[in-house]
Design a protein around this motif. Structure first.
Motif, PDB file in Angstrom:
ATOM      1  N   GLU A 156      55.560 -47.537  -3.246  1.00 23.03           N
ATOM      2  CA  GLU A 156      54.108 -47.718  -3.193  1.00 23.03           C
ATOM      3  C   GLU A 156      53.918 -49.170  -2.758  1.00 23.03           C
ATOM      4  OE1 GLU A 156      51.561 -46.257  -6.572  1.00 23.03           O
ATOM      5  OE2 GLU A 156      53.464 -46.053  -7.570  1.00 23.03           O
ATOM      6  N   ASN A 182      50.585 -46.980  -9.839  1.00 21.60           N
ATOM      7  CA  ASN A 182      50.921 -46.032 -10.899  1.00 21.60           C
ATOM      8  C   ASN A 182      51.623 -46.649 -12.102  1.00 21.60           C
ATOM      9  OD1 ASN A 182      49.999 -43.211 -10.162  1.00 21.60           O
ATOM     10  ND2 ASN A 182      50.897 -43.895  -8.232  1.00 21.60           N
ATOM     11  N   LYS A 224      44.767 -38.446  -1.599  1.00 23.80           N
ATOM     12  CA  LYS A 224      43.590 -38.995  -2.270  1.00 23.80           C
ATOM     13  C   LYS A 224      42.417 -39.250  -1.307  1.00 23.80           C
ATOM     14  CE  LYS A 224      46.071 -40.065  -6.376  1.00 23.80           C
ATOM     15  NZ  LYS A 224      47.418 -40.522  -6.587  1.00 23.80           N
ATOM     16  N   TYR A 272      55.231 -44.013  -8.889  1.00 33.10           N
ATOM     17  CA  TYR A 272      55.069 -42.558  -8.996  1.00 33.10           C
ATOM     18  C   TYR A 272      54.831 -41.988  -7.605  1.00 33.10           C
ATOM     19  CZ  TYR A 272      52.975 -38.025 -10.252  1.00 33.10           C
ATOM     20  OH  TYR A 272      52.683 -36.684 -10.367  1.00 33.10           O
ATOM     21  N   GLY A 317      54.472 -38.415  -7.171  1.00 31.08           N
ATOM     22  CA  GLY A 317      54.203 -36.999  -7.373  1.00 31.08           C
ATOM     23  C   GLY A 317      55.329 -36.386  -8.193  1.00 31.08           C
TER      24      GLY A 317
HETATM   25  C1  LIG Z   1      48.616 -39.546  -6.730  1.00 32.32           C
HETATM   26  C2  LIG Z   1      49.879 -39.968  -6.085  1.00 32.32           C
HETATM   27  C3  LIG Z   1      50.841 -39.035  -5.643  1.00 32.32           C
HETATM   28  C4  LIG Z   1      50.731 -37.569  -5.924  1.00 32.32           C
HETATM   29  O1  LIG Z   1      49.655 -36.974  -5.280  1.00 32.32           O
HETATM   30  P1  LIG Z   1      49.096 -35.572  -5.831  1.00 32.32           P
HETATM   31  O2  LIG Z   1      48.026 -35.216  -4.875  1.00 32.32           O
HETATM   32  O3  LIG Z   1      48.625 -35.837  -7.225  1.00 32.32           O
HETATM   33  O4  LIG Z   1      50.255 -34.624  -5.805  1.00 32.32           O
HETATM   34  C5  LIG Z   1      51.925 -39.509  -4.942  1.00 32.32           C
HETATM   35  N1  LIG Z   1      52.081 -40.818  -4.700  1.00 32.32           N
HETATM   36  C6  LIG Z   1      51.196 -41.739  -5.112  1.00 32.32           C
HETATM   37  C7  LIG Z   1      51.401 -43.174  -4.775  1.00 32.32           C
HETATM   38  C8  LIG Z   1      50.073 -41.346  -5.829  1.00 32.32           C
HETATM   39  O5  LIG Z   1      49.211 -42.274  -6.279  1.00 32.32           O
END
Ligand SMILES: *Cc1c(COP(=O)(O)O)cnc(C)c1O
Length: 430
Positions: free
Chosen positions: A206, A211, A267, A144, A146
Motif C-alpha cells: 500500500e 490499513n 473503493k 492489508y 483483501g
Molecule cells: C479495502 C482494501 C482491499 C480489499 O478490497 P475489498 O473490496 O474489500 O475486497 C485491498 N487492498 C487495500 C489497500 C484495501 O484498502
C-alpha cells in the motif's frame, strides 16, 4: 429493559449472520457496544435507525469521496438501471471506464475489472507469478490487501521471516510463499531478496498505508523499493485500492512520482458500488485470458450499474480543484486535531495524506506496524465512544483510516474539532 433498535437488530442479526455482520470490523469488537445500524446517508452525514445523525468519517471505508447519495451518482445509476442490470456481455461504458483509468494512471496500460479489491490483488499475484516464473511474494507487516489466502499473513519476528497464516484455514504451505517486511524499512526488503535470490515474483505494498491507520511513506521509501525490485527482477505492485483517486487523481504513484509495474484499484473507482480493477504494463497484462494463459473471470465483473457509478464519480473528481479542496479540508482538520491534542495533554499524533487521516493515541509517532500496535487501545475506545456521543462517526478501530469527502465543509470540520477538544480534555483529565 428498553434496548436500542440497533441493539435489537444486532442480536437478531447474530442468529443468522456470523457475528451479525458481513465484514468483521463492523461488529465494533475493538470499541465495544453494539454497532449503530445505519438507515441512510446524505452528503457527509449518516442517520442510524434511531434517527440520530452523525458526521461521517468512515465513508463506506473509502469509496464515498463524493459523500453519501451524491445526486450525480444516483442519477447515473438510475439511468443505467433502466437499461437492465447485468448482461454478462461487453457494454460500451466499460470501455470508456477502462480508458479513463488508463489515462489517469500512465503506468496502467491495460486494465481488467473485478467486483472487489480482494479479487484484484488475487489476480495480480497470479499474474506476477506467471510473468516471472517465481513463487514468492513480499508484503509488509500491517498492510492489508483483501482476504486472499497468501496475503492473510502477519509478521513473524523481524524482517525476512516466513509468513504465518493470520487466519485459520489458510494452508501454511501457501502462507510460507509470502515474506513479511517492515514498511519504511528498505533493508528489511533487501533481506528478503538476500534470503531468497531469484525466487521473489513481486513486492506488494500500500504506497500510503491505510490499513494500520494512515502511514505515509518516508521520503525515498517508494523509489528505493522501485530500485530494489528492478535490481532483483521482481515486479513492484502498488495496491491502490484505497489510495487510487483518493490521494491524487493519479493515485499515490502520481503523488510520489514512483511507477509500479502493476496496480490494483477499488473503493473510489466504484463510487459506492462493487467495482475494482487491476492493471499495469501491457506486456504483463497481455498474459490475462483470453489473450494469455492467466485465468481471470467474473459473472458480475464490470457490472453496468457499478461502472456507471464509478464513471460518474471519476468525472466529478476530474473537475478542476477537487483534490486541492480535499487537501484544504484535510489540512484544516489536521491542524485542529494537533491543536486540541496539545491542549489536552493526551499523547498522540495525527497522520494524514490528503483526505485520509488517523489519530493515534498514546504514541507520538507511527511509521510502521510496530509503532501502530503500541497505541493505547483503551484510550482509543474512550475517544471513539466520546466522539460518537458528540455525533461524530469514526472508524471503530484504532488501526483504520478515516476519510473526508467533497461533501464535508469547514463547518463540519470545526464541529468535529470542537467535539475532539471536549473529548480529549476529558481523557487528559482536564
Ligand atoms: C479495502 C482494501 C482491499 C480489499 O478490497 P475489498 O473490496 O474489500 O475486497 C485491498 N487492498 C487495500 C489497500 C484495501 O484498502
Amino acid at each position: 429493559m428498553a434496548s436500542s433498535l440497533s441493539a435489537q437488530l444486532f442480536h437478531r442479526a447474530q442468529r443468522s449472520i456470523p457475528g451479525g455482520v458481513n465484514s468483521p470490523v463492523r461488529a465494533w469488537k475493538a470499541v465495544g457496544g453494539e454497532p449503530r445500524f445505519i438507515q441512510r446517508g446524505k452528503g457527509c452525514f449518516v442517520w442510524d435507525v434511531e434517527g440520530r445523525s452523525y458526521i461521517d468519517y468512515v465513508g463506506s471505508w473509502g469509496p464515498l469521496i463524493l459523500g453519501h447519495a451524491s445526486p450525480e451518482v444516483l442519477r447515473a445509476i438510475n439511468d443505467a438501471m433502466r437499461d437492465g442490470t447485468s448482461f454478462g456481455a461487453p457494454t460500451p461504458r466499460e470501455v470508456e471506464f477502462a480508458e479513463k483509468l488508463c489515462s489517469a494512471l500512465p503506468s496502467v496500460e491495460m486494465v481488467r475489472l473485478t467486483s472487489s479489491g480482494t479479487e484484484a490483488t488475487m489476480a495480480l499475484l497470479r499474474l506476477a507469478r506467471a510473468f516471472t516464473g517465481r513463487s514468492r511474494i513480499v508484503k509488509f507487516d500491517g498492510c492489508y490487501h483483501g482476504h486472499v489466502d497468501s496475503l492473510l499473513v502477519a509478521a513473524g519476528s523481524g524482517a525476512a521471516t516466513l509468513g504465518v497464516p493470520d487466519s485459520a484455514g489458510v494452508l501454511p504451505a501457501v502462507a510460507e510463499t509470502t515474506l513479511v517486511a517492515t514498511f519504511n524499512d528498505i533493508e528489511s526488503v533487501e533481506a528478503c531478496f538476500d534470503r531468497f535470490p531469484g525466487e521473489i515474483a513481486a513486492v506488494i505494498v500500500e504506497p500510503v498505508v491505510g490499513n494500520m491507520g494512515v502511514i505515509p511513506p518516508d521520503e525515498n521509501f517508494l523509489s528505493e523499493l522501485r530500485k530494489c525490485c528492478e535490481e532483483n527482477g521482481a515486479l513492484l505492485v502498488f495496491d491502490e485500492v484505497m489510495t487510487g483517486f483518493r490521494v491524487a487523481w493519479g493515485g499515490a504513484q502520481q503523488r510520489y512520482g514512483v511507477v509500479p509495474d502493476l496496480t490494483s484499484l477499488g473503493k473510489v473507482v466504484g463510487g459506492g458500488l462493487p467495482l475494482a480493477a487491476f492493471g499495469g504494463r501491457r506486456d504483463i497484462m497481455e498474459l490475462v485470458a483470453p489473450v494469455g494463459s492467466v485465468y481471470h473471470a467474473g459473472t458480475l465483473s464490470g457490472n453496468p450499474l457499478a461502472v456507471a457509478a464509478g464513471l460518474r464519480t471519476l468525472e466529478v473528481l476530474e473537475r478542476p480543484g477537487t483534490y486541492e479542496r480535499l487537501e484544504e479540508l484535510g489540512q484544516r482538520l489536521e491542524k485542529g486535531l494537533w491543536e486540541v491534542l496539545a491542549d489536552s495533554g493526551v499523547r498522540g499524533c495525527v497522520n494524514r495524506v490528503g483526505s485520509m487521516w488517523t489519530i493515534f493515541l498514546g504514541v507520538s509517532q507511527v511509521r510502521n506496524a510496530r509503532d501502530a500496535r503500541a497505541v493505547d487501545r483503551d484510550l482509543f475506545c474512550r475517544w471513539f465512544q466520546g466522539m460518537l456521543e458528540e455525533g461524530i462517526y469514526l472508524p471503530p478501530s484504532p488501526f483504520e483510516a478515516a476519510f473526508l469527502s467533497l461533501a464535508h465543509t469547514e463547518a463540519e470540520i470545526d464541529v468535529t474539532v470542537g467535539a475532539a477538544a471536549r473529548v480529549l480534555r476529558r481523557l487528559g483529565g482536564g
